[in-house]
Design an enzyme around this catalytic site. Structure first.
Site, PDB file in Angstrom:
ATOM      1  N   ARG A  84       0.827  -1.204   0.000  1.00  0.00           N
ATOM      2  CA  ARG A  84       0.000   0.000   0.000  1.00  0.00           C
ATOM      3  C   ARG A  84       0.861   1.253   0.000  1.00  0.00           C
ATOM      4  O   ARG A  84       1.779   1.382   0.802  1.00  0.00           O
ATOM      5  CB  ARG A  84      -0.892   0.003   1.254  1.00  0.00           C
ATOM      6  CG  ARG A  84      -1.537   1.338   1.595  1.00  0.00           C
ATOM      7  CD  ARG A  84      -2.914   1.448   1.009  1.00  0.00           C
ATOM      8  NE  ARG A  84      -3.517   2.743   1.299  1.00  0.00           N
ATOM      9  CZ  ARG A  84      -4.482   2.952   2.188  1.00  0.00           C
ATOM     10  NH1 ARG A  84      -4.923   1.946   2.902  1.00  0.00           N
ATOM     11  NH2 ARG A  84      -5.009   4.149   2.348  1.00  0.00           N
ATOM     12  N   ARG A  93      -6.821   2.940  -3.919  1.00  0.00           N
ATOM     13  CA  ARG A  93      -5.871   2.170  -3.126  1.00  0.00           C
ATOM     14  C   ARG A  93      -5.919   0.688  -3.484  1.00  0.00           C
ATOM     15  O   ARG A  93      -6.964   0.148  -3.796  1.00  0.00           O
ATOM     16  CB  ARG A  93      -6.097   2.352  -1.634  1.00  0.00           C
ATOM     17  CG  ARG A  93      -7.381   1.853  -1.026  1.00  0.00           C
ATOM     18  CD  ARG A  93      -8.561   2.821  -1.142  1.00  0.00           C
ATOM     19  NE  ARG A  93      -8.272   4.176  -0.726  1.00  0.00           N
ATOM     20  CZ  ARG A  93      -8.342   4.587   0.541  1.00  0.00           C
ATOM     21  NH1 ARG A  93      -8.667   3.761   1.489  1.00  0.00           N
ATOM     22  NH2 ARG A  93      -8.090   5.842   0.815  1.00  0.00           N
ATOM     23  N   ASP A  96      -7.000  -1.456   1.595  1.00  0.00           N
ATOM     24  CA  ASP A  96      -7.278  -0.656   2.785  1.00  0.00           C
ATOM     25  C   ASP A  96      -7.911  -1.620   3.783  1.00  0.00           C
ATOM     26  O   ASP A  96      -8.814  -2.376   3.422  1.00  0.00           O
ATOM     27  CB  ASP A  96      -8.268   0.454   2.401  1.00  0.00           C
ATOM     28  CG  ASP A  96      -8.636   1.363   3.563  1.00  0.00           C
ATOM     29  OD1 ASP A  96      -7.746   1.677   4.380  1.00  0.00           O
ATOM     30  OD2 ASP A  96      -9.806   1.775   3.631  1.00  0.00           O
ATOM     31  N   ASP A  98      -9.576  -1.429   7.501  1.00  0.00           N
ATOM     32  CA  ASP A  98     -10.010  -0.535   8.572  1.00  0.00           C
ATOM     33  C   ASP A  98     -10.598  -1.327   9.726  1.00  0.00           C
ATOM     34  O   ASP A  98     -11.337  -2.292   9.521  1.00  0.00           O
ATOM     35  CB  ASP A  98     -11.073   0.442   8.051  1.00  0.00           C
ATOM     36  CG  ASP A  98     -10.491   1.475   7.097  1.00  0.00           C
ATOM     37  OD1 ASP A  98      -9.285   1.770   7.210  1.00  0.00           O
ATOM     38  OD2 ASP A  98     -11.252   1.970   6.240  1.00  0.00           O
TER      39      ASP A  98
HETATM   40  N1  PH2 Z   1     -12.948   3.752   1.218  1.00  0.00           N
HETATM   41  C1  PH2 Z   1     -12.641   5.028   1.399  1.00  0.00           C
HETATM   42  C2  PH2 Z   1     -13.239   6.108   0.623  1.00  0.00           C
HETATM   43  N2  PH2 Z   1     -14.253   5.686  -0.264  1.00  0.00           N
HETATM   44  N3  PH2 Z   1     -15.623   4.071  -1.227  1.00  0.00           N
HETATM   45  C3  PH2 Z   1     -15.993   2.790  -1.345  1.00  0.00           C
HETATM   46  N4  PH2 Z   1     -16.999   2.467  -2.165  1.00  0.00           N
HETATM   47  N5  PH2 Z   1     -15.370   1.786  -0.655  1.00  0.00           N
HETATM   48  C4  PH2 Z   1     -14.334   2.057   0.198  1.00  0.00           C
HETATM   49  O1  PH2 Z   1     -13.777   1.131   0.822  1.00  0.00           O
HETATM   50  C5  PH2 Z   1     -13.941   3.407   0.350  1.00  0.00           C
HETATM   51  C6  PH2 Z   1     -14.612   4.399  -0.391  1.00  0.00           C
HETATM   52  C7  PH2 Z   1     -11.668   5.419   2.410  1.00  0.00           C
HETATM   53  O2  PH2 Z   1     -11.039   4.399   3.001  1.00  0.00           O
HETATM   54 MG    MG Z   2     -11.085   3.122   4.610  1.00  0.00          MG
HETATM   55 MG    MG Z   3      -7.838   2.893   6.132  1.00  0.00          MG
END
Ligand code: PH2
Ligand code: MG
Ligand code: MG
Length: 177
Positions: A84, A93, A96, A98
């Site tokens: 990343r 990205r 990610d 979280d």
């Molecule tokens: N993650 C984000 C910002 N926007 N949009 C979608 N559809 N899915 C994501 O995982 C995502 C996002 C920031 O981490």
């Molecule tokens: Mg995120």
């Molecule tokens: Mg994140």
């Protein structure tokens, strides 16, 4: 501290998206523990800056006695190990990961906050989370995942039909470019 349910959100919208989710799940199993539940993969419209591709999103649940800060440190290590690069906030990205929630823990810190501050209202996270933890209640608001999902706009959030198919916009499947 006893074991608590920890929910993680995976997202990718660059390159071989499904392979990135697969690699993240394997790294999570090795570094944090074997998942006890895994949602289906969703394909979702990007939220944030325009001009980025659709995301694949998925939720993984595991049990851990680690606190939020320790878990996020490990997640950042996994993101780095998977290549990343952080360029733009909310921008495209490869992977990610979280931290969404740690049982009933409420914690606000520079590195980690649980429940995730933008959990309510994010259908791309609530739809997969509702598959695996529909009855978990937000410790602040008392609202369940199912209720949070019902209250938000879930247009552009669909179960992904899998590799080997072009998306609705006619783009080639992952990795075929
Ligand atoms: N993650 C984000 C910002 N926007 N949009 C979608 N559809 N899915 C994501 O995982 C995502 C996002 C920031 O981490
Ligand atoms: Mg995120
Ligand atoms: Mg994140």
């Amino acid at each position: 501290m006893g074991k608590r349910r920890v929910a993680l959100a995976l997202g990718s919208n660059l390159g071989a998206r499904e392979a990135h989710l697969d690699a993240a799940r394997r790294a999570i199993a090795a570094g944090l523990g074997e998942p006890v539940a895994v949602s289906r993969i969703y394909e979702t419209e990007p939220v944030g800056p325009a001009g980025q591709g659709r995301y694949l999103n998925q939720v993984v649940v595991l049990e851990s006695d680690a606190g939020a800060e320790v878990i996020v440190e490990r997640l950042l290590g996994i993101e780095r190990a998977l290549g990343r690069v952080r360029a733009q906030r909310w921008g495209p990205r490869t992977i990610d990961i979280d931290l969404l929630l740690c049982g009933e823990e409420t914690h606000t810190g520079a590195l980690a906050s649980v429940p995730h501050p933008r959990l309510a209202g994010r259908a791309f996270v609530l739809a997969p989370l509702a598959e695996v933890m529909p009855d978990w209640r937000h410790p602040g608001s008392g609202v369940s995942v199912r209720e949070m999902l019902a209250a938000c706009d879930a247009r552009g959030v669909e179960v992904w039909s899998g590799a080997g198919r072009a998306g609705r916009d006619g783009r080639q499947p992952d990795g075929a470019r």
